[in-house]
Design a protein around this motif. Structure first.
Motif, PDB file in Angstrom:
ATOM      1  N   LYS A 172     -10.906  12.537  34.142  1.00  0.00           N
ATOM      2  CA  LYS A 172     -10.648  13.300  35.238  1.00  0.00           C
ATOM      3  C   LYS A 172     -12.103  13.821  35.837  1.00  0.00           C
ATOM      4  CE  LYS A 172      -9.192  17.458  35.573  1.00  0.00           C
ATOM      5  NZ  LYS A 172      -8.235  18.780  35.579  1.00  0.00           N
ATOM      6  N   TYR A 173     -12.811  14.332  34.898  1.00  0.00           N
ATOM      7  CA  TYR A 173     -14.146  14.868  35.301  1.00  0.00           C
ATOM      8  C   TYR A 173     -15.065  13.623  35.431  1.00  0.00           C
ATOM      9  CZ  TYR A 173     -12.493  19.568  35.313  1.00  0.00           C
ATOM     10  OH  TYR A 173     -12.008  21.009  35.612  1.00  0.00           O
ATOM     11  N   SER A 174     -14.944  12.579  34.891  1.00  0.00           N
ATOM     12  CA  SER A 174     -15.719  11.509  35.118  1.00  0.00           C
ATOM     13  C   SER A 174     -15.421  10.951  36.564  1.00  0.00           C
ATOM     14  CB  SER A 174     -15.489  10.368  34.235  1.00  0.00           C
ATOM     15  OG  SER A 174     -15.810  10.917  32.916  1.00  0.00           O
ATOM     16  N   LYS A 175     -14.292  10.882  36.723  1.00  0.00           N
ATOM     17  CA  LYS A 175     -14.161  10.452  38.331  1.00  0.00           C
ATOM     18  C   LYS A 175     -14.558  11.451  39.296  1.00  0.00           C
ATOM     19  CE  LYS A 175     -10.163   7.452  37.015  1.00  0.00           C
ATOM     20  NZ  LYS A 175      -8.858   7.212  36.943  1.00  0.00           N
ATOM     21  N   ASN A 176     -14.321  12.636  39.098  1.00  0.00           N
ATOM     22  CA  ASN A 176     -14.920  13.783  39.947  1.00  0.00           C
ATOM     23  C   ASN A 176     -16.430  13.584  39.936  1.00  0.00           C
ATOM     24  OD1 ASN A 176     -14.767  16.670  41.300  1.00  0.00           O
ATOM     25  ND2 ASN A 176     -16.086  17.106  39.620  1.00  0.00           N
ATOM     26  N   PHE A 177     -17.031  13.360  38.889  1.00  0.00           N
ATOM     27  CA  PHE A 177     -18.582  13.156  39.036  1.00  0.00           C
ATOM     28  C   PHE A 177     -18.947  11.929  39.864  1.00  0.00           C
ATOM     29  CE2 PHE A 177     -22.338  11.268  36.991  1.00  0.00           C
ATOM     30  CZ  PHE A 177     -23.168  12.172  37.286  1.00  0.00           C
ATOM     31  N   SER A 178     -18.082  10.847  39.690  1.00  0.00           N
ATOM     32  CA  SER A 178     -18.349   9.808  40.459  1.00  0.00           C
ATOM     33  C   SER A 178     -18.084  10.040  42.071  1.00  0.00           C
ATOM     34  CB  SER A 178     -17.357   8.576  40.216  1.00  0.00           C
ATOM     35  OG  SER A 178     -17.154   7.404  40.927  1.00  0.00           O
ATOM     36  N   ASN A 179     -17.106  10.896  42.327  1.00  0.00           N
ATOM     37  CA  ASN A 179     -16.996  11.144  44.126  1.00  0.00           C
ATOM     38  C   ASN A 179     -18.003  12.320  44.335  1.00  0.00           C
ATOM     39  OD1 ASN A 179     -14.510   9.723  43.907  1.00  0.00           O
ATOM     40  ND2 ASN A 179     -13.262  11.501  43.199  1.00  0.00           N
ATOM     41  N   PHE A 185     -24.773  11.148  48.449  1.00  0.00           N
ATOM     42  CA  PHE A 185     -25.561  10.164  48.997  1.00  0.00           C
ATOM     43  C   PHE A 185     -25.279  10.354  50.619  1.00  0.00           C
ATOM     44  CE2 PHE A 185     -25.895   7.955  44.940  1.00  0.00           C
ATOM     45  CZ  PHE A 185     -27.179   7.786  44.979  1.00  0.00           C
ATOM     46  N   ARG A 186     -24.202  11.354  51.026  1.00  0.00           N
ATOM     47  CA  ARG A 186     -23.727  11.492  52.540  1.00  0.00           C
ATOM     48  C   ARG A 186     -24.618  12.805  52.726  1.00  0.00           C
ATOM     49  NH1 ARG A 186     -18.817   9.688  50.743  1.00  0.00           N
ATOM     50  NH2 ARG A 186     -18.101  12.196  50.933  1.00  0.00           N
TER      51      ARG A 186
END
Length: 275
Positions: A172-179, A185-186
């Motif tokens: 879950k926190y890996s995906k949060n890191f990705s998001n 970058f925005r």
């Protein structure tokens, strides 16, 4: 009171900032002071979450020469704890068993944490940062695979379920890191990236701790994980009974219940979320 947002950085203040300083007392002849001070800071952080961070900030404010010389580094605690990770001796966190699977997990998790700690340096140059992101994605996948290989050594359904829950939390926190990276970058909010990386550092330690709890309880050092009882809001009785004498958190309350799988779990983390 520590919030979910600043929890990972607060948890890392002791092992990444204070404990290395206290270890220097041993090297300078003050061997009788390290353990009492370590215990005192741990207990204060446990009772008053965020104490160590506030203490450090107050100390900097009261020492003008430190503030003038180190302010660019010290003004951001999320960045500081992340950057210091690669300099800390975290031997006590890792598995001590001779099993090849434990050795492999130690190597994979160390590598992940080392790459994460490079973020504050690499984020300034886009090409280097993009390469670091690719390395992190690969390191996460390898760490999860290494975790899956250790399930055979957890002999109870409680232990296997605990590790499965902790693994889900890590994902879950890996995906949060990705998001968070995509948002960076925005909007270029670096602090959000540092905080998300700190979450991953803490979650990596939780994976290791869960395995140690069920496979190497005699090697579990109490004072490595401050304020974990404040990290979540609720606990379930069976998992809490296993943890209560060690002052650790209940990961099953976070990830929820689920049916135990008899076969060895496989990694469900998709590295394409980083692209």
């Amino acid at each position: 009171m520590m919030t979910n947002e600043d929890a990972p950085t607060n948890v890392l203040i002791l092992p990444n900032v204070f404990y290395p300083l206290l270890e220097q007392l041993d090297k300078n002849g003050y061997k009788d002071l390290q353990q009492p001070l370590r215990t005192m800071f741990y207990q204060l952080e446990d009772k008053y979450p965020g104490f160590s961070k506030s203490f450090l900030q107050l100390f900097i404010e009261k020492e003008p020469h430190i503030q003038q010389q180190q302010q660019p580094v010290l003004q951001n605690m999320n960045e500081l704890t992340l950057k210091l990770e690669k300099y800390c001796d975290k031997t006590s966190y890792y598995l001590q068993g001779s099993e090849q699977e434990f050795h492999e997990l130690n190597i994979r998790s160390k590598n992940l944490k080392r790459i994460l700690s490079r973020i504050p340096d690499d984020i300034n140059e886009k090409r280097a940062f993009l390469e670091t992101i690719k390395e992190i994605a690969s390191a996460i996948k390898k760490t999860l695979d290494a975790v899956s290989n250790t399930f055979q050594y957890l002999k109870t359904s409680e232990g296997r379920q605990a590790l499965e829950n902790e693994k889900k939390e890590f994902i879950k926190y890996s995906k949060n890191f990705s998001n968070t990276l995509k948002a960076y970058f925005r909007d270029s909010k670096r602090d959000d990236v540092y905080l998300a990386a700190n979450h991953l550092l803490v979650q990596t330690d939780y994976l290791l701790r869960t395995i140690k709890l069920y496979c190497e309880p005699g090697n579990l050092e109490e004072y490595l994980y401050p304020s974990l009882n404040h990290y979540v809001k609720s606990q379930s009785s069976s998992y809490n009974n296993k943890y209560q004498n060690n002052n650790v958190r209940n990961s099953s309350a976070i990830s929820g219940s689920g049916q135990h799988q008899q076969q060895r779990p496989t990694s469900t983390y998709d590295t394409t979320v980083f692209t």
